[in-house]
Design a protein around this motif. Structure first.
Motif, PDB file in Angstrom:
ATOM      1  N   ASN A  48      13.887  -3.980  -4.361  1.00 49.35           N
ATOM      2  CA  ASN A  48      12.910  -5.057  -4.467  1.00 49.35           C
ATOM      3  C   ASN A  48      11.641  -4.657  -3.724  1.00 49.35           C
ATOM      4  OD1 ASN A  48      13.241  -5.762  -1.617  1.00 49.35           O
ATOM      5  ND2 ASN A  48      15.280  -6.447  -2.231  1.00 49.35           N
ATOM      6  N   SER A  49      10.700  -5.544  -3.648  1.00 49.60           N
ATOM      7  CA  SER A  49       9.383  -5.219  -3.082  1.00 49.60           C
ATOM      8  C   SER A  49       9.294  -5.463  -1.580  1.00 49.60           C
ATOM      9  CB  SER A  49       8.313  -6.055  -3.790  1.00 49.60           C
ATOM     10  OG  SER A  49       8.594  -7.444  -3.657  1.00 49.60           O
ATOM     11  N   MET A  50      10.413  -5.707  -0.907  1.00 52.15           N
ATOM     12  CA  MET A  50      10.372  -5.980   0.530  1.00 52.15           C
ATOM     13  C   MET A  50       9.803  -4.798   1.308  1.00 52.15           C
ATOM     14  SD  MET A  50      13.933  -8.083   1.055  1.00 52.15           S
ATOM     15  CE  MET A  50      13.588  -8.629   2.704  1.00 52.15           C
ATOM     16  N   TYR A  51      10.148  -3.587   0.864  1.00 54.47           N
ATOM     17  CA  TYR A  51       9.589  -2.394   1.519  1.00 54.47           C
ATOM     18  C   TYR A  51       8.072  -2.411   1.435  1.00 54.47           C
ATOM     19  CZ  TYR A  51      13.716   0.449   2.561  1.00 54.47           C
ATOM     20  OH  TYR A  51      14.864   0.947   3.116  1.00 54.47           O
ATOM     21  N   PHE A  52       7.564  -2.635   0.249  1.00 55.40           N
ATOM     22  CA  PHE A  52       6.112  -2.562   0.029  1.00 55.40           C
ATOM     23  C   PHE A  52       5.371  -3.547   0.919  1.00 55.40           C
ATOM     24  CE2 PHE A  52       2.387  -4.345  -2.105  1.00 55.40           C
ATOM     25  CZ  PHE A  52       1.591  -3.211  -2.195  1.00 55.40           C
ATOM     26  N   TRP A  53       5.783  -4.813   0.899  1.00 53.41           N
ATOM     27  CA  TRP A  53       5.060  -5.832   1.653  1.00 53.41           C
ATOM     28  C   TRP A  53       5.170  -5.603   3.156  1.00 53.41           C
ATOM     29  CZ3 TRP A  53       1.649  -7.892  -1.112  1.00 53.41           C
ATOM     30  CH2 TRP A  53       1.886  -8.234  -2.438  1.00 53.41           C
ATOM     31  N   THR A  54       6.327  -5.155   3.619  1.00 49.84           N
ATOM     32  CA  THR A  54       6.507  -4.915   5.056  1.00 49.84           C
ATOM     33  C   THR A  54       5.658  -3.750   5.528  1.00 49.84           C
ATOM     34  OG1 THR A  54       8.782  -5.736   4.904  1.00 49.84           O
ATOM     35  CG2 THR A  54       8.208  -4.473   6.861  1.00 49.84           C
ATOM     36  N   ILE A  55       5.675  -2.650   4.783  1.00 48.94           N
ATOM     37  CA  ILE A  55       4.879  -1.481   5.157  1.00 48.94           C
ATOM     38  C   ILE A  55       3.391  -1.797   5.092  1.00 48.94           C
ATOM     39  CG2 ILE A  55       4.281   0.882   4.474  1.00 48.94           C
ATOM     40  CD1 ILE A  55       7.216   1.152   3.508  1.00 48.94           C
ATOM     41  N   LEU A  56       2.986  -2.554   4.079  1.00 44.98           N
ATOM     42  CA  LEU A  56       1.578  -2.931   3.957  1.00 44.98           C
ATOM     43  C   LEU A  56       1.128  -3.757   5.157  1.00 44.98           C
ATOM     44  CD1 LEU A  56      -0.993  -2.970   2.198  1.00 44.98           C
ATOM     45  CD2 LEU A  56      -0.118  -5.082   1.156  1.00 44.98           C
ATOM     46  N   ALA A  57       1.920  -4.749   5.539  1.00 48.74           N
ATOM     47  CA  ALA A  57       1.570  -5.584   6.689  1.00 48.74           C
ATOM     48  C   ALA A  57       1.514  -4.752   7.967  1.00 48.74           C
ATOM     49  CB  ALA A  57       2.590  -6.720   6.842  1.00 48.74           C
TER      50      ALA A  57
END
Length: 269
Positions: A48-57
Motif C-alpha cells: 500500500n502507499s503507507m511507505y510513500f506518505w511516511t517517507i515523504l513526510a
C-alpha cells in the motif's frame, strides 16, 4: 572491522562538511531513508502507499525547520500524514491486507517524531556560533560509541546487565559516558585555541556527560526494536555499519537533548 573503519574514513569528512556548511539537505535525506528502514524492519505492509506518505513526510519536515516556518508547517505535515494513513487503513479494513493501529503508529513515529528530533541539528546550525554547536551531537553520538567499545573490550567484566545487548558491559556504558565528557572538553579546548569564542568549560563537560548518557539510551532503544522484530541490521547502506538508522539511532536522542541544553544554558559567547 576494516570495512567499517574504511567507510568511516571516507564518509566521515563528507558528513562533517555537510554539517558545517548546511545540514538541511542531509538531514532531510537521512530522515527519508531512516523512515524506509524502520518501516521495513517492523514489517509494515509494503503493498500500500503507507511507505510513500511516511517517507515523504519524513523528508519534508526538516525543510520547515530550515525555512523557520513555525508550528503551522509541522501541524500541516502531521495532519496530512495522519489523514493519508487512516485513509489507506479504512480502505484495507476487512481485507487480507488489513492495517492495524500498530502500523499507523509506527508510520507516525517514523514520519514525524524521528524527523522532529533530527531537525534539532538544523536548529543548532542556525543559532549564533551554530557552526560549532552543530558538532555537539556528533561528538556525543559517535565518540561515546568509541569510548564505550574500548572501555568494554579492555575493562568490561559485568556483562549482561540488559538482555537487549547482553555483550555490553557496565564498564563499557560508564566508560562511554566518561569519554563523552572528556571528548567534549577536548573539543572545547581545540575550539578555544583556534577561535576567539568564549567557552564555559563546565557547561561543555555537562553537555558531554548528559549527551553521552542519552546517546547510549538511544542506541539501546533502537536495538530493542530490532530484537522485537528479529532483524540484525536496519539496512546495508553504509558498509560495515548497516543502515542509516543503525549509524544514526543515537543521534535521534542526542540532538534534541543538546539543543535543549544549549537553549537553556548557552556555552559559547
Amino acid at each position: 572491522m576494516a570495512i567499517r573503519i574504511l567507510s568511516s574514513l571516507v564518509l566521515g569528512p563528507v558528513f562533517l562538511a555537510l554539517m558545517y556548511f548546511n545540514p538541511t539537505s542531509m538531514v532531510a535525506a537521512m530522515c527519508g531513508m531512516i523512515a524506509y528502514e524502520l518501516l521495513r524492519a517492523t514489517k509494515v505492509a509494503r503493498h500500500n502507499s503507507m511507505y510513500f506518505w511516511t517517507i515523504l513526510a519524513a523528508a519534508l519536515l526538516p525543510l520547515g525547520e530550515y525555512a523557520q516556518w513555525g508550528d503551522w508547517y509541522f501541524r500541516l505535515i502531521a495532519l496530512g500524514l495522519l489523514c493519508a494513513l487512516f485513509f489507506v487503513a479504512i480502505q484495507k479494513h476487512g481485507t487480507q491486507g488489513a492495517i492495524g493501529l500498530e502500523h499507523v503508529m509506527i508510520c507516525m513515529f517514523a514520519g514525524l517524531l524521528i524527523p522532529t528530533m533530527l531537525s534539532s541539528l538544523i536548529r543548532l546550525r542556525s543559532m549564533d556560533q551554530g557552526q560549532f554547536l552543530v558538532f555537539l551531537p556528533v561528538i556525543s553520538a559517535f565518540l561515546t560509541d568509541i569510548g564505550a567499545y574500548f572501555t568494554g573490550v579492555f575493562f568490561g567484566k559485568h556483562r549482561g546487565i540488559t538482555k537487549v545487548s547482553p555483550n555490553k558491559s557496565l564498564e563499557g556504558y560508564l566508560g562511554g559516558v566518561a569519554f563523552g565528557g572528556v571528548f567534549m572538553l577536548l573539543y572545547s579546548t581545540v575550539l578555544g585555541f583556534l577561535t576567539d569564542v568564549s567557552i564555559s568549560y563546565p557547561l561543555m563537560a555537562l553537555y558531554g556527560l548528559c549527551g553521552s548518557a542519552v546517546t547510549e539510551l538511544g542506541d539501546l532503544s533502537f536495538s530493542l526494536i530490532k530484537r522485537q522484530y528479529g532483524v540484525k541490521d536496519y539496512g546495508n547502506l553504509i558498509p560495515g555499519h548497516g543502515g542509516m538508522l543503525d549509524r544514526f539511532d543515537s543521534m535521534i536522542f542526542a540532538a534534541p537533548m543538546l539543543l535543549a541544553l544549549v537553549e537553556l544554558f548557552p556555552p559559547l559567547g
